[in-house]
Design a protein around this motif. Structure first.
Motif, mmCIF file in Angstrom:
data_model
loop_
_atom_site.group_PDB
_atom_site.id
_atom_site.type_symbol
_atom_site.label_atom_id
_atom_site.label_comp_id
_atom_site.label_asym_id
_atom_site.label_seq_id
_atom_site.Cartn_x
_atom_site.Cartn_y
_atom_site.Cartn_z
ATOM 1 N N HIS A 83 -57.024 2.336 0.357
ATOM 2 C CA HIS A 83 -55.694 1.844 0.487
ATOM 3 C C HIS A 83 -54.919 2.898 1.279
ATOM 4 C CE1 HIS A 83 -56.301 -1.391 -2.282
ATOM 5 N NE2 HIS A 83 -56.457 -0.494 -3.242
ATOM 6 N N LEU A 84 -54.018 2.399 2.277
ATOM 7 C CA LEU A 84 -53.098 3.518 3.170
ATOM 8 C C LEU A 84 -51.882 3.239 2.712
ATOM 9 C CD1 LEU A 84 -52.923 4.813 5.723
ATOM 10 C CD2 LEU A 84 -52.588 2.924 6.983
ATOM 11 N N GLU A 85 -51.304 4.328 2.262
ATOM 12 C CA GLU A 85 -50.050 4.462 1.700
ATOM 13 C C GLU A 85 -49.095 5.278 2.694
ATOM 14 O OE1 GLU A 85 -50.253 6.640 -1.910
ATOM 15 O OE2 GLU A 85 -51.149 4.639 -2.928
ATOM 16 N N VAL A 86 -47.798 4.927 2.885
ATOM 17 C CA VAL A 86 -46.849 5.710 3.476
ATOM 18 C C VAL A 86 -46.209 6.669 2.485
ATOM 19 C CG1 VAL A 86 -44.743 5.740 4.921
ATOM 20 C CG2 VAL A 86 -46.555 3.926 5.341
ATOM 21 N N VAL A 87 -46.087 7.993 2.616
ATOM 22 C CA VAL A 87 -45.603 8.825 1.596
ATOM 23 C C VAL A 87 -43.980 9.399 2.160
ATOM 24 C CG1 VAL A 87 -47.600 9.302 0.422
ATOM 25 C CG2 VAL A 87 -47.169 10.782 2.345
ATOM 26 N N SER A 88 -43.719 9.459 3.504
ATOM 27 C CA SER A 88 -42.581 10.020 3.705
ATOM 28 C C SER A 88 -42.397 9.477 5.346
ATOM 29 C CB SER A 88 -42.537 11.580 3.666
ATOM 30 O OG SER A 88 -43.291 12.072 4.663
ATOM 31 N N ASN A 89 -41.101 9.765 5.675
ATOM 32 C CA ASN A 89 -40.739 9.496 7.199
ATOM 33 C C ASN A 89 -39.695 10.409 7.365
ATOM 34 O OD1 ASN A 89 -40.467 7.824 9.429
ATOM 35 N ND2 ASN A 89 -38.484 6.913 8.719
#
Length: 421
Positions: free
Chosen positions: A304-310
């Motif tokens: 799975h590909l997660e976004v953890v910050s921007n």
């Protein structure tokens, strides 16, 4: 009764696959190579074809192109999991095949029994899907031919535009666990309604949709800063995603995340193909990657590909080899939900052709976070399961045909006419 044509130069494979499909209630014909497959397809008009990739006399890639040009049919590719087999499989998908399964090659625990079970399951999914023959015809060899004819022009245009970035902000190079394949299901029966629909004029024309030779550059207008796009697709998706990347304007300067249901090994090669056809710097995602404007990451098969910050205009990514969701890993929902949670810049979620309901919850999350949402329309979706499920949530802003997806994505970030009120 659903008619299935089994094409393989191995008598053993023809027999075991054919017998399994016959026992499952299908009317089965067989062919020994690509030439035989073309003749048998004309004579028997099958609903579904299972096609080996590498065969003597005429291979599966050329057979797909010729069959799709004459009599568009649902074609499921069977390929050995090698570099050559991977590239050939992606070529077949580009020419109109809707999905693929990899044959056991001794590199893992996968056996012929696993393959047979998967073929029967996938044929059942395809037989139950509401698939438009017109949509299939528009996604075939003619689009591939148009790409070849315009390759020189695009190459010149690319050389005159800003170059791709040559550096990636990589914090970690580790990979999540791999080795999973897609086993989702779904069907469609409803006509979409509610959200805005783009013009169908181009879709209904005789020229195949997705062709690139006569498409005009996309007018950016006034676009928001730091846009992020999350694209999710399954069955029939690779060729649609490729055509989105071919036309996605570099000046949009978006950060793009792609979740295409595809097994390990194929996603890296798929990312390479997107990179070759795009002005964006595209690569398979690694754990800890930081994606900047003008870059795109493809979720690797098996993680799975997660976004953890921007932070500072960069998306920090993480890979997770946890449980499958909706029977798949990577799952569209995971990437969209984490993007909705962490991206506070302009965000757009896009769901494309495919089976099942993966992506529906992700679209809901992006909409709830204030982002824009887009679904591919039924007429140009080889399989309308994923877009249909998303539309039924009531959270899709726009329904667009394949040739208008890029314009719709760009329009999602249009700031012209906005005020501070």
């Amino acid at each position: 009764m659903t008619r299935v044509l089994v094409v393989d130069d191995s008598r053993f494979m023809r027999t075991v696959i054919g017998n399994a499909l016959t026992e499952a209630g299908y009317d089965v014909e067989t062919a020994t190579n690509g030439s035989d497959a073309i003749e048998t397809a004309v004579a028997s008009d099958p609903d579904i074809i299972t096609m080996d990739v590498e065969m003597p006399e005429l291979g599966g890639i050329d057979a797909v192109e010729r069959i799709m040009a004459r009599n568009p049919t649902l074609i499921l590719m069977l390929s050995v999991h090698t570099d050559r087999g991977t590239e050939a499989t992606l070529d077949a998908l580009e020419r109109g095949a809707v999905d693929f399964l990899h044959k056991p090659d001794g590199s893992d625990s996968r056996t012929v029994t696993h393959l047979i079970d998967d073929v029967v399951e996938k044929v059942a999914e395809l037989a139950n899907a509401n698939v438009s023959s017109a949509a299939l015809a528009r996604a075939t060899a003619s689009a591939y031919a148009a790409r070849s004819e315009s390759a020189r022009t695009r190459s010149l245009d690319r050389s005159q535009s800003r170059p791709k970035t040559t550096e990636r902000a990589v914090v970690g190079a580790g990979r999540g666990a791999r080795g999973d394949t897609e086993t989702s299901a779904g069907s469609t029966t409803v006509q979409p309604g509610g959200p805005s629909l783009e013009s169908r004029t181009e879709v209904e024309s005789e020229r195949p949709s997705g062709t690139v030779g006569d498409e005009q550059p996309v007018d950016l207008g006034g676009c928001a800063d730091n846009p992020t796009v999350v694209l999710g697709a399954s069955t029939g998706g690779p060729k649609i995603v490729e055509r989105v990347f071919e036309r996605l304007p570099a000046d949009l300067d978006a950060k793009v995340l792609v979740v295409q249901h595809m097994p390990s090994g194929f996603t890296e090669r798929f990312a390479d193909r997107l990179d070759a056809h795009s002005q964006y710097d595209v690569s398979e995602a690694a754990d800890g990657d930081a994606i900047r404007p003008g870059e795109a990451a493809v979720a690797p098969g098996g993680a799975h590909l997660e976004v953890v910050s921007n932070i500072g205009g960069r998306l920090r990514l993480r890979l997770d080899d946890g449980d499958r969701i909706h029977g798949v890993r990577p799952a569209i929902d995971v990437t969209m939900r984490t993007a909705a949670r962490h991206v506070d810049d302009p965000l757009c979620g896009v769901v494309l052709t495919g089976m099942g309901r993966d992506g529906a919850a992700g679209i809901e999350a992006i909409k709830a976070a204030g982002g824009r949402t887009i679904a591919q329309d039924e007429a140009t979706s080889p399989v309308f399961g994923i877009p249909r499920q998303a539309i039924q949530t009531g959270c899709v802003d726009d329904i667009a045909p394949a040739p208008k997806l890029v314009e719709t994505i760009v329009g999602a970030f249009d700031t012209e006419g906005e005020t501070d009120d």
